[in-house]
Design a protein around this motif. Structure first.
Motif, PDB file in Angstrom:
ATOM      1  N   UNK A 115     -54.545  51.124  -5.227  1.00  0.00           N
ATOM      2  CA  UNK A 115     -53.728  51.595  -6.342  1.00  0.00           C
ATOM      3  C   UNK A 115     -53.606  50.460  -7.349  1.00  0.00           C
ATOM      4  N   UNK A 116     -53.916  50.761  -8.603  1.00  0.00           N
ATOM      5  CA  UNK A 116     -53.816  49.775  -9.663  1.00  0.00           C
ATOM      6  C   UNK A 116     -52.455  49.911 -10.336  1.00  0.00           C
ATOM      7  N   UNK A 117     -51.730  48.804 -10.438  1.00  0.00           N
ATOM      8  CA  UNK A 117     -50.420  48.780 -11.088  1.00  0.00           C
ATOM      9  C   UNK A 117     -50.523  47.924 -12.343  1.00  0.00           C
ATOM     10  N   UNK A 118     -50.117  48.477 -13.483  1.00  0.00           N
ATOM     11  CA  UNK A 118     -50.278  47.769 -14.748  1.00  0.00           C
ATOM     12  C   UNK A 118     -49.193  46.730 -15.010  1.00  0.00           C
ATOM     13  N   UNK A 119     -48.119  46.735 -14.215  1.00  0.00           N
ATOM     14  CA  UNK A 119     -47.037  45.768 -14.407  1.00  0.00           C
ATOM     15  C   UNK A 119     -46.280  45.596 -13.102  1.00  0.00           C
ATOM     16  N   UNK A 120     -45.433  44.577 -13.060  1.00  0.00           N
ATOM     17  CA  UNK A 120     -44.609  44.371 -11.886  1.00  0.00           C
ATOM     18  C   UNK A 120     -43.680  45.537 -11.639  1.00  0.00           C
ATOM     19  N   UNK A 121     -43.192  46.154 -12.718  1.00  0.00           N
ATOM     20  CA  UNK A 121     -42.319  47.315 -12.592  1.00  0.00           C
ATOM     21  C   UNK A 121     -43.049  48.470 -11.915  1.00  0.00           C
ATOM     22  N   UNK A 122     -44.286  48.726 -12.341  1.00  0.00           N
ATOM     23  CA  UNK A 122     -45.074  49.802 -11.734  1.00  0.00           C
ATOM     24  C   UNK A 122     -45.365  49.476 -10.279  1.00  0.00           C
ATOM     25  N   UNK A 123     -45.648  48.206 -10.007  1.00  0.00           N
ATOM     26  CA  UNK A 123     -45.928  47.805  -8.625  1.00  0.00           C
ATOM     27  C   UNK A 123     -44.750  48.134  -7.714  1.00  0.00           C
ATOM     28  N   UNK A 124     -43.537  47.834  -8.165  1.00  0.00           N
ATOM     29  CA  UNK A 124     -42.363  48.118  -7.354  1.00  0.00           C
ATOM     30  C   UNK A 124     -42.177  49.615  -7.144  1.00  0.00           C
ATOM     31  N   UNK A 141     -48.412  46.974   0.327  1.00  0.00           N
ATOM     32  CA  UNK A 141     -48.625  45.948  -0.680  1.00  0.00           C
ATOM     33  C   UNK A 141     -50.081  45.516  -0.762  1.00  0.00           C
ATOM     34  N   UNK A 142     -50.767  45.495   0.381  1.00  0.00           N
ATOM     35  CA  UNK A 142     -52.162  45.047   0.377  1.00  0.00           C
ATOM     36  C   UNK A 142     -53.104  46.035  -0.312  1.00  0.00           C
ATOM     37  N   UNK A 143     -52.606  47.227  -0.601  1.00  0.00           N
ATOM     38  CA  UNK A 143     -53.425  48.233  -1.278  1.00  0.00           C
ATOM     39  C   UNK A 143     -53.190  48.270  -2.793  1.00  0.00           C
ATOM     40  N   UNK A 144     -52.302  47.425  -3.267  1.00  0.00           N
ATOM     41  CA  UNK A 144     -51.949  47.438  -4.692  1.00  0.00           C
ATOM     42  C   UNK A 144     -52.609  46.266  -5.398  1.00  0.00           C
ATOM     43  N   UNK A 145     -53.222  46.536  -6.536  1.00  0.00           N
ATOM     44  CA  UNK A 145     -53.810  45.484  -7.346  1.00  0.00           C
ATOM     45  C   UNK A 145     -53.125  45.474  -8.708  1.00  0.00           C
ATOM     46  N   UNK A 146     -52.667  44.299  -9.140  1.00  0.00           N
ATOM     47  CA  UNK A 146     -52.008  44.160 -10.439  1.00  0.00           C
ATOM     48  C   UNK A 146     -53.065  43.919 -11.515  1.00  0.00           C
ATOM     49  N   UNK A 147     -53.314  44.938 -12.332  1.00  0.00           N
ATOM     50  CA  UNK A 147     -54.271  44.835 -13.433  1.00  0.00           C
ATOM     51  C   UNK A 147     -53.624  45.457 -14.665  1.00  0.00           C
ATOM     52  N   UNK A 148     -53.426  44.685 -15.730  1.00  0.00           N
ATOM     53  CA  UNK A 148     -52.731  45.217 -16.903  1.00  0.00           C
ATOM     54  C   UNK A 148     -53.593  46.170 -17.707  1.00  0.00           C
ATOM     55  N   UNK A 149     -52.970  46.861 -18.636  1.00  0.00           N
ATOM     56  CA  UNK A 149     -53.724  47.640 -19.613  1.00  0.00           C
ATOM     57  C   UNK A 149     -54.395  46.674 -20.590  1.00  0.00           C
ATOM     58  N   UNK A 150     -55.490  47.140 -21.196  1.00  0.00           N
ATOM     59  CA  UNK A 150     -56.233  46.266 -22.096  1.00  0.00           C
ATOM     60  C   UNK A 150     -56.263  46.778 -23.515  1.00  0.00           C
ATOM     61  N   UNK A 151     -56.548  45.868 -24.451  1.00  0.00           N
ATOM     62  CA  UNK A 151     -56.695  46.236 -25.863  1.00  0.00           C
ATOM     63  C   UNK A 151     -58.004  45.659 -26.388  1.00  0.00           C
ATOM     64  N   UNK A 152     -58.462  46.213 -27.480  1.00  0.00           N
ATOM     65  CA  UNK A 152     -59.682  45.729 -28.125  1.00  0.00           C
ATOM     66  C   UNK A 152     -59.301  44.605 -29.079  1.00  0.00           C
ATOM     67  N   UNK A 153     -59.480  43.386 -28.633  1.00  0.00           N
ATOM     68  CA  UNK A 153     -59.076  42.236 -29.443  1.00  0.00           C
ATOM     69  C   UNK A 153     -60.024  41.969 -30.607  1.00  0.00           C
TER      70      UNK A 153
END
Length: 228
Positions: free
Chosen positions: A3-12, A21-33
């Motif tokens: 499960x991908x969580x975009x923030x610490x709040x989503x992770x919780x 917890x071992x199934x959760x990966x913290x990966x944020x949303x991205x933007x086109x810089x």
């Protein structure tokens, strides 16, 4: 399972649903810089301070609180202006905040919803971006603004706590117009301490969509390998 969580709040919140917890990966949303970039057309504050809000015209997004904060700011400074972009028949209109705007007509501008391709230029022209939400699981507009080198003020409402770190802006209390005004004025009055090029650089390193996509792809590979 992954499960991908975009923030610490989503992770919780995912943890509360029973995901290990071992199934959760913290990966944020991205933007086109490459779209959201710094502007060199004006020097911040040279003709007054330009605040920007982009989002729904909705009380839950804290628009009323922001307008209340503007009353306090105007009592202390006459060189701060606010532009709010995003109203529509679906998300709300300026008329919904007629009472809150009374007395601010000379320094507050409401702009109807704009096409996404116009947003980078609007953000790059701002001196400070404000997101006063009551809740946001992430806060992609903060990242877009910071990709333009613009410092931000946001509420501690979930996602922004991961995004707004030291040197990027200020975090303030949810629903507190006084604290919001304090945060905005702190950035304006200490603007020389903010390295706009450094803000953009940190965003490119962490949030550019190309790097985020690589991390997501890596997560998919990990998940698939687990079924081997």
């Amino acid at each position: 399972e992954l499960v991908i969580a975009s923030s610490g709040d989503v992770r919780e919140r995912v943890r509360e649903l029973g995901v290990p917890d071992e199934c959760i990966r913290a990966i944020p949303q991205g933007v086109d810089c490459s779209l959201f970039r710094e502007s060199t057309e004006r020097k911040p504050g040279v003709d007054g301070w330009r605040l920007l809000y982009v989002g729904r015209f909705d009380p839950r997004k804290g628009v009323g609180v922001l307008l209340e904060a503007m009353h306090e700011i105007r009592r202390q400074r006459a060189d701060v202006r606010l532009r709010l972009v995003g109203g529509s028949p679906v998300s709300g209109t300026a008329a919904d905040f007629a009472d809150e705007v009374r007395g601010l007509e000379d320094c507050v501008e409401f702009v109807d919803e704009r096409p996404h391709e116009e947003i980078p230029a609007l953000m790059a022209a701002a001196d400070l971006f404000v997101l006063p939400s009551f809740y946001d699981s992430f806060g992609i507009v903060l990242v877009e603004a910071m990709a333009c080198g613009v410092p931000v003020v946001a509420t501690r409402c979930g996602g922004p706590e991961d995004i707004v770190v030291a040197g990027m802006g200020e975090l303030v209390a949810v629903g507190d117009a006084g604290d919001l005004a304090r945060g905005i004025l702190a950035v304006v009055e200490g603007y020389g301490e903010y390295d706009r090029a450094g803000i953009r650089r940190r965003v490119v390193e962490r949030y550019d969509y190309r790097g985020v996509a690589e991390r997501i792809y890596g997560g998919y590979e990990e998940a698939v390998a687990g079924y081997g």
